[in-house]
Design a protein around this motif. Structure first.
Motif, PDB file in Angstrom:
ATOM      1  N   PHE A  61       0.828  -1.206   0.000  1.00  0.00           N
ATOM      2  CA  PHE A  61       0.000   0.000   0.000  1.00  0.00           C
ATOM      3  C   PHE A  61       0.865   1.259   0.000  1.00  0.00           C
ATOM      4  CE2 PHE A  61      -2.848   3.137   2.108  1.00  0.00           C
ATOM      5  CZ  PHE A  61      -3.790   3.219   1.084  1.00  0.00           C
ATOM      6  N   LEU A  62       1.988   1.225   0.686  1.00  0.00           N
ATOM      7  CA  LEU A  62       2.933   2.338   0.640  1.00  0.00           C
ATOM      8  C   LEU A  62       3.392   2.556  -0.800  1.00  0.00           C
ATOM      9  CD1 LEU A  62       4.878   4.445   1.874  1.00  0.00           C
ATOM     10  CD2 LEU A  62       6.461   2.541   2.318  1.00  0.00           C
ATOM     11  N   GLY A  63       3.780   1.476  -1.466  1.00  0.00           N
ATOM     12  CA  GLY A  63       4.213   1.570  -2.855  1.00  0.00           C
ATOM     13  C   GLY A  63       3.126   2.105  -3.762  1.00  0.00           C
ATOM     14  N   LEU A  64       1.883   1.707  -3.510  1.00  0.00           N
ATOM     15  CA  LEU A  64       0.762   2.210  -4.293  1.00  0.00           C
ATOM     16  C   LEU A  64       0.648   3.729  -4.161  1.00  0.00           C
ATOM     17  CD1 LEU A  64      -2.727   0.796  -4.768  1.00  0.00           C
ATOM     18  CD2 LEU A  64      -2.542   3.028  -3.701  1.00  0.00           C
ATOM     19  N   ASN A  65       0.703   4.225  -2.924  1.00  0.00           N
ATOM     20  CA  ASN A  65       0.615   5.670  -2.698  1.00  0.00           C
ATOM     21  C   ASN A  65       1.742   6.424  -3.392  1.00  0.00           C
ATOM     22  OD1 ASN A  65      -1.678   6.370  -0.792  1.00  0.00           O
ATOM     23  ND2 ASN A  65      -0.715   4.685   0.306  1.00  0.00           N
ATOM     24  N   ILE A  90       1.301  -1.436 -10.700  1.00  0.00           N
ATOM     25  CA  ILE A  90       1.916  -0.749  -9.562  1.00  0.00           C
ATOM     26  C   ILE A  90       3.147  -1.550  -9.168  1.00  0.00           C
ATOM     27  CG2 ILE A  90       1.557  -0.044  -7.165  1.00  0.00           C
ATOM     28  CD1 ILE A  90      -1.468   0.139  -7.926  1.00  0.00           C
ATOM     29  N   PRO A  91       4.312  -0.910  -9.078  1.00  0.00           N
ATOM     30  CA  PRO A  91       5.558  -1.648  -8.834  1.00  0.00           C
ATOM     31  C   PRO A  91       5.556  -2.548  -7.597  1.00  0.00           C
ATOM     32  CG  PRO A  91       6.046   0.616  -9.414  1.00  0.00           C
ATOM     33  CD  PRO A  91       4.558   0.518  -9.253  1.00  0.00           C
ATOM     34  N   SER A  92       4.830  -2.180  -6.565  1.00  0.00           N
ATOM     35  CA  SER A  92       4.847  -2.973  -5.333  1.00  0.00           C
ATOM     36  C   SER A  92       3.815  -4.103  -5.326  1.00  0.00           C
ATOM     37  CB  SER A  92       4.641  -2.068  -4.117  1.00  0.00           C
ATOM     38  OG  SER A  92       3.419  -1.366  -4.219  1.00  0.00           O
ATOM     39  N   LEU A 102      -9.003   0.992  -6.264  1.00  0.00           N
ATOM     40  CA  LEU A 102      -8.055   1.945  -5.694  1.00  0.00           C
ATOM     41  C   LEU A 102      -8.734   2.750  -4.585  1.00  0.00           C
ATOM     42  CD1 LEU A 102      -6.296   3.241  -8.944  1.00  0.00           C
ATOM     43  CD2 LEU A 102      -5.373   1.659  -7.223  1.00  0.00           C
ATOM     44  N   PRO A 103      -7.962   3.283  -3.645  1.00  0.00           N
ATOM     45  CA  PRO A 103      -8.564   4.059  -2.555  1.00  0.00           C
ATOM     46  C   PRO A 103      -9.293   5.300  -3.074  1.00  0.00           C
ATOM     47  CG  PRO A 103      -6.199   3.723  -2.202  1.00  0.00           C
ATOM     48  CD  PRO A 103      -6.517   3.179  -3.542  1.00  0.00           C
ATOM     49  N   SER A 104     -10.337   5.692  -2.376  1.00  0.00           N
ATOM     50  CA  SER A 104     -11.118   6.864  -2.787  1.00  0.00           C
ATOM     51  C   SER A 104     -10.272   8.129  -2.802  1.00  0.00           C
ATOM     52  CB  SER A 104     -12.336   7.047  -1.887  1.00  0.00           C
ATOM     53  OG  SER A 104     -11.945   7.216  -0.547  1.00  0.00           O
ATOM     54  N   VAL A 130       7.667   0.460   8.430  1.00  0.00           N
ATOM     55  CA  VAL A 130       6.423  -0.100   7.913  1.00  0.00           C
ATOM     56  C   VAL A 130       5.990  -1.301   8.754  1.00  0.00           C
ATOM     57  CG1 VAL A 130       5.253  -0.958   5.846  1.00  0.00           C
ATOM     58  CG2 VAL A 130       7.196   0.562   5.599  1.00  0.00           C
ATOM     59  N   ASN A 131       4.701  -1.354   9.026  1.00  0.00           N
ATOM     60  CA  ASN A 131       4.139  -2.459   9.791  1.00  0.00           C
ATOM     61  C   ASN A 131       3.981  -3.677   8.883  1.00  0.00           C
ATOM     62  OD1 ASN A 131       2.947  -4.008  11.742  1.00  0.00           O
ATOM     63  ND2 ASN A 131       0.965  -2.992  11.643  1.00  0.00           N
ATOM     64  N   SER A 132       5.081  -4.366   8.646  1.00  0.00           N
ATOM     65  CA  SER A 132       5.074  -5.537   7.781  1.00  0.00           C
ATOM     66  C   SER A 132       6.336  -6.343   8.041  1.00  0.00           C
ATOM     67  CB  SER A 132       5.006  -5.115   6.306  1.00  0.00           C
ATOM     68  OG  SER A 132       4.780  -6.245   5.488  1.00  0.00           O
ATOM     69  N   PHE A 133       6.499  -7.439   7.292  1.00  0.00           N
ATOM     70  CA  PHE A 133       7.726  -8.227   7.372  1.00  0.00           C
ATOM     71  C   PHE A 133       7.918  -8.954   6.052  1.00  0.00           C
ATOM     72  CE2 PHE A 133       4.209 -10.495   9.178  1.00  0.00           C
ATOM     73  CZ  PHE A 133       4.321 -11.811   8.760  1.00  0.00           C
ATOM     74  N   GLU A 134       9.148  -9.333   5.784  1.00  0.00           N
ATOM     75  CA  GLU A 134       9.496  -9.855   4.467  1.00  0.00           C
ATOM     76  C   GLU A 134       8.719 -11.112   4.077  1.00  0.00           C
ATOM     77  OE1 GLU A 134      13.227 -10.726   1.525  1.00  0.00           O
ATOM     78  OE2 GLU A 134      13.596  -9.860   3.497  1.00  0.00           O
ATOM     79  N   GLU A 135       8.503 -11.994   4.997  1.00  0.00           N
ATOM     80  CA  GLU A 135       7.780 -13.220   4.660  1.00  0.00           C
ATOM     81  C   GLU A 135       6.334 -12.931   4.232  1.00  0.00           C
ATOM     82  OE1 GLU A 135      11.206 -14.177   7.196  1.00  0.00           O
ATOM     83  OE2 GLU A 135       9.597 -12.733   7.381  1.00  0.00           O
ATOM     84  N   LEU A 136       5.777 -11.854   4.684  1.00  0.00           N
ATOM     85  CA  LEU A 136       4.410 -11.493   4.321  1.00  0.00           C
ATOM     86  C   LEU A 136       4.351 -10.749   2.992  1.00  0.00           C
ATOM     87  CD1 LEU A 136       1.398 -11.306   5.127  1.00  0.00           C
ATOM     88  CD2 LEU A 136       1.958  -9.140   6.258  1.00  0.00           C
ATOM     89  N   GLU A 137       5.296  -9.836   2.763  1.00  0.00           N
ATOM     90  CA  GLU A 137       5.246  -8.980   1.580  1.00  0.00           C
ATOM     91  C   GLU A 137       6.578  -8.956   0.838  1.00  0.00           C
ATOM     92  OE1 GLU A 137       2.483  -5.365   1.667  1.00  0.00           O
ATOM     93  OE2 GLU A 137       3.551  -5.263   3.584  1.00  0.00           O
ATOM     94  N   SER A 138       7.111 -10.117   0.551  1.00  0.00           N
ATOM     95  CA  SER A 138       8.435 -10.170  -0.081  1.00  0.00           C
ATOM     96  C   SER A 138       8.459  -9.442  -1.425  1.00  0.00           C
ATOM     97  CB  SER A 138       8.916 -11.612  -0.234  1.00  0.00           C
ATOM     98  OG  SER A 138       8.029 -12.351  -1.037  1.00  0.00           O
ATOM     99  N   TYR A 139       7.441  -9.613  -2.240  1.00  0.00           N
ATOM    100  CA  TYR A 139       7.424  -8.939  -3.545  1.00  0.00           C
ATOM    101  C   TYR A 139       7.466  -7.424  -3.369  1.00  0.00           C
ATOM    102  CZ  TYR A 139       6.345  -7.723  -8.336  1.00  0.00           C
ATOM    103  OH  TYR A 139       6.420  -7.204  -9.602  1.00  0.00           O
ATOM    104  N   ALA A 140       6.616  -6.916  -2.510  1.00  0.00           N
ATOM    105  CA  ALA A 140       6.548  -5.468  -2.303  1.00  0.00           C
ATOM    106  C   ALA A 140       7.851  -4.928  -1.715  1.00  0.00           C
ATOM    107  CB  ALA A 140       5.369  -5.126  -1.389  1.00  0.00           C
TER     108      ALA A 140
END
Length: 188
Positions: A61-65, A90-92, A102-104, A130-140
């Protein structure tokens, strides 16, 4: 919302100046700024310390923004043009995103100035926690290393940040939070 945030800048600046003056056992190392309070980065610059944003959503979502901000700013795309597309790469994101999802804040013209200010502020940070970790969002996460539009902004995945056993539903013990923050002060 921008008016409220701008009105608080002087209060934040004064509070930080007071802390620096009063505290003898710590030094101001950095600002950690909420993802919606990017205007506070200016104050960090005045104190000559780095400013890191805490982004409570995920890396994708960060990448999207950031990507949509780039489209709006660099390519002069606006919200009405996004409606004309059926999907957006979107690259992420590993796959294209249907624009209707997409968000409003990026699909409606009335939110465009807020979104532009918000996303520009994201890009002004020295890094983003960022509230995430690599195993969850490796592509992003890897997109922030490999995509030219994202590679210059350091991200620090520190998640998942959650409390699996809240004391009471919806309640937060502010004393625990303040104690934890105070424990983070570095000794001189």
């Amino acid at each position: 919302m921008n008016v409220i945030l701008k009105a608080q800048k002087q209060n934040v600046k004064q509070a930080v100046a007071n802390l620096i003056t009063e505290r003898k056992d710590g030094v101001l190392a950095a600002f950690i700024v909420d993802m919606f309070c990017t205007n506070i980065i200016d104050i960090a610059r005045e104190f000559s310390v780095p400013a890191f944003l805490f982004f409570t959503s995920g890396v994708a979502f960060l990448g999207l923004n950031l990507h949509i901000h780039t489209l709006f700013e660099r390519d002069n795309v606006d919200s009405t043009q996004l409606h004309q597309l059926t999907e957006l790469a979107i690259p992420s994101f590993a796959n294209s995103v249907p624009t209707k999802y997409l968000p409003s804040s990026v699909l409606h013209k009335e939110y465009e100035s807020f979104f532009m200010s918000y996303a520009k502020g994201l890009k002004n940070a020295d890094g983003i926690i960022v509230n995430s970790f690599e195993e969850l969002e490796s592509y992003a996460i890897h997109s922030f290393c490999s995509h030219p539009g994202l590679a210059g902004l350091p991200i620090y995945p520190v998640g998942p940040i959650l409390n699996p056993e809240p004391k009471t539903k919806g309640a937060v013990d502010s004393d625990d939070i303040i104690k934890w923050l105070d424990d983070q002060l570095l000794p001189r």
